[in-house]
Scaffold this motif. Sequence first.
Motif, mmCIF file in Angstrom:
data_model
loop_
_atom_site.group_PDB
_atom_site.id
_atom_site.type_symbol
_atom_site.label_atom_id
_atom_site.label_comp_id
_atom_site.label_asym_id
_atom_site.label_seq_id
_atom_site.Cartn_x
_atom_site.Cartn_y
_atom_site.Cartn_z
ATOM 1 N N THR A 103 41.188 -0.206 73.910
ATOM 2 C CA THR A 103 39.820 -0.470 74.933
ATOM 3 C C THR A 103 40.603 -0.731 76.064
ATOM 4 O O THR A 103 41.369 -1.472 76.356
ATOM 5 C CB THR A 103 39.318 -1.628 74.158
ATOM 6 N N PRO A 104 40.112 0.089 77.115
ATOM 7 C CA PRO A 104 40.675 -0.053 78.475
ATOM 8 C C PRO A 104 40.549 -1.177 79.177
ATOM 9 O O PRO A 104 39.605 -1.858 78.961
ATOM 10 C CB PRO A 104 39.880 1.174 79.555
ATOM 11 N N SER A 105 41.334 -1.444 79.978
ATOM 12 C CA SER A 105 41.494 -2.811 80.676
ATOM 13 C C SER A 105 40.695 -2.603 81.910
ATOM 14 O O SER A 105 40.161 -1.650 82.101
ATOM 15 C CB SER A 105 42.966 -3.181 80.847
ATOM 16 N N SER A 106 40.070 -3.939 82.533
ATOM 17 C CA SER A 106 39.289 -3.646 83.370
ATOM 18 C C SER A 106 39.884 -3.029 84.539
ATOM 19 O O SER A 106 39.159 -2.366 85.479
ATOM 20 C CB SER A 106 38.896 -5.206 84.098
ATOM 21 N N LEU A 107 41.281 -3.069 85.028
ATOM 22 C CA LEU A 107 41.733 -2.304 86.042
ATOM 23 C C LEU A 107 41.815 -0.456 85.753
ATOM 24 O O LEU A 107 41.284 0.294 86.625
ATOM 25 C CB LEU A 107 43.185 -2.535 86.204
ATOM 26 N N ARG A 108 42.046 -0.170 84.461
ATOM 27 C CA ARG A 108 42.148 1.030 83.912
ATOM 28 C C ARG A 108 40.537 1.496 83.946
ATOM 29 O O ARG A 108 40.203 2.705 84.434
ATOM 30 C CB ARG A 108 42.530 1.188 82.612
ATOM 31 N N THR A 109 39.580 0.792 83.704
ATOM 32 C CA THR A 109 38.034 1.041 83.644
ATOM 33 C C THR A 109 37.551 1.257 85.118
ATOM 34 O O THR A 109 36.864 2.271 85.455
ATOM 35 C CB THR A 109 37.355 -0.118 83.153
ATOM 36 N N THR A 110 38.193 0.333 86.091
ATOM 37 C CA THR A 110 37.802 0.578 87.376
ATOM 38 C C THR A 110 38.379 1.766 88.042
ATOM 39 O O THR A 110 37.786 2.815 88.649
ATOM 40 C CB THR A 110 38.576 -0.363 88.355
ATOM 41 N N GLY A 111 39.668 2.443 87.584
ATOM 42 C CA GLY A 111 40.241 3.501 87.845
ATOM 43 C C GLY A 111 39.562 4.828 87.229
ATOM 44 O O GLY A 111 39.246 5.755 87.932
ATOM 45 N N TYR A 112 39.092 4.599 86.085
ATOM 46 C CA TYR A 112 38.262 5.650 85.591
ATOM 47 C C TYR A 112 36.866 6.072 86.223
ATOM 48 O O TYR A 112 36.503 7.126 86.421
ATOM 49 C CB TYR A 112 37.912 5.546 84.015
ATOM 50 N N LEU A 113 36.419 4.694 86.596
ATOM 51 C CA LEU A 113 35.074 4.924 87.531
ATOM 52 C C LEU A 113 35.215 5.487 88.770
ATOM 53 O O LEU A 113 34.283 6.369 89.108
ATOM 54 C CB LEU A 113 34.516 3.437 87.483
ATOM 55 N N VAL A 114 36.217 4.960 89.562
ATOM 56 C CA VAL A 114 36.706 6.066 90.734
ATOM 57 C C VAL A 114 36.788 7.427 90.405
ATOM 58 O O VAL A 114 36.426 8.147 91.117
ATOM 59 C CB VAL A 114 37.891 5.216 91.404
ATOM 60 N N ALA A 115 37.735 7.693 89.676
ATOM 61 C CA ALA A 115 37.872 9.067 89.190
ATOM 62 C C ALA A 115 36.674 9.910 88.935
ATOM 63 O O ALA A 115 36.470 11.123 89.021
ATOM 64 C CB ALA A 115 38.826 9.066 88.077
ATOM 65 N N VAL A 116 35.548 9.395 88.015
ATOM 66 C CA VAL A 116 34.588 9.762 87.905
ATOM 67 C C VAL A 116 33.590 10.329 89.168
ATOM 68 O O VAL A 116 33.149 11.257 89.508
ATOM 69 C CB VAL A 116 33.514 8.919 86.898
ATOM 70 N N VAL A 117 33.532 9.159 89.926
ATOM 71 C CA VAL A 117 32.808 9.417 91.368
ATOM 72 C C VAL A 117 33.519 10.315 92.154
ATOM 73 O O VAL A 117 33.018 11.359 92.787
ATOM 74 C CB VAL A 117 32.689 8.013 91.884
#
Length: 185
Positions: A103-117
């Motif tokens: 389950t992605p960590s909060s930092l990885r989740t933020t990175g994924y969100l930035v990558a999606v945008v």
Amino acid sequence: MQTFDAARTEAAIHREFPAYGPIEAILGYVLFYVLVDRATPVVVETFSETVLDLSSSFLEFGLAMALWFVLAVTAVDQVRRQLAALGLVSYDEYQLRVWSRVTPSSLRTTGYLVAVVVGGGVAVLTFQRAIETLVSLIPLFATVDPARFDIIGLLAMVAFFVAYGIATHSLDRLVIGAIHALSAD
């Protein structure tokens, strides 16, 4: 090689199911469908009238069969991945065994969100130019006419495919990771 363990606990299945990949696979197939749809008239015109003198219905049938084949292969692969995450079948792919449990960590989740945008934004901005370039490359390669080669269009096409791949991969990780996080509670 890892052996298949049929006696997994309910908690282990909830950590691994659903496996990563279905959203990425669906969006990848949608892009493939759009590309084939946009390229079909040019392929039919180029190969039925100028280069090979093939029947236009034969070419359209071949492209339609390619769409169905890719859809079938994608669906079978995703079903196998999900069944493996449930522990019902064996799926010997290292990435599935390792990353389906994370389950992605909060930092990885933020990175994924930035990558999606960012990836989605670049993909949206370069989509039309990339499609036009791809369609214009079909007669170029069929007739071997390097004089009409568009290097800026080629760079836009590469930027589109890279950005689209990053955005779909990140979106898949966000959605499946959220499902994993919700089921863990």
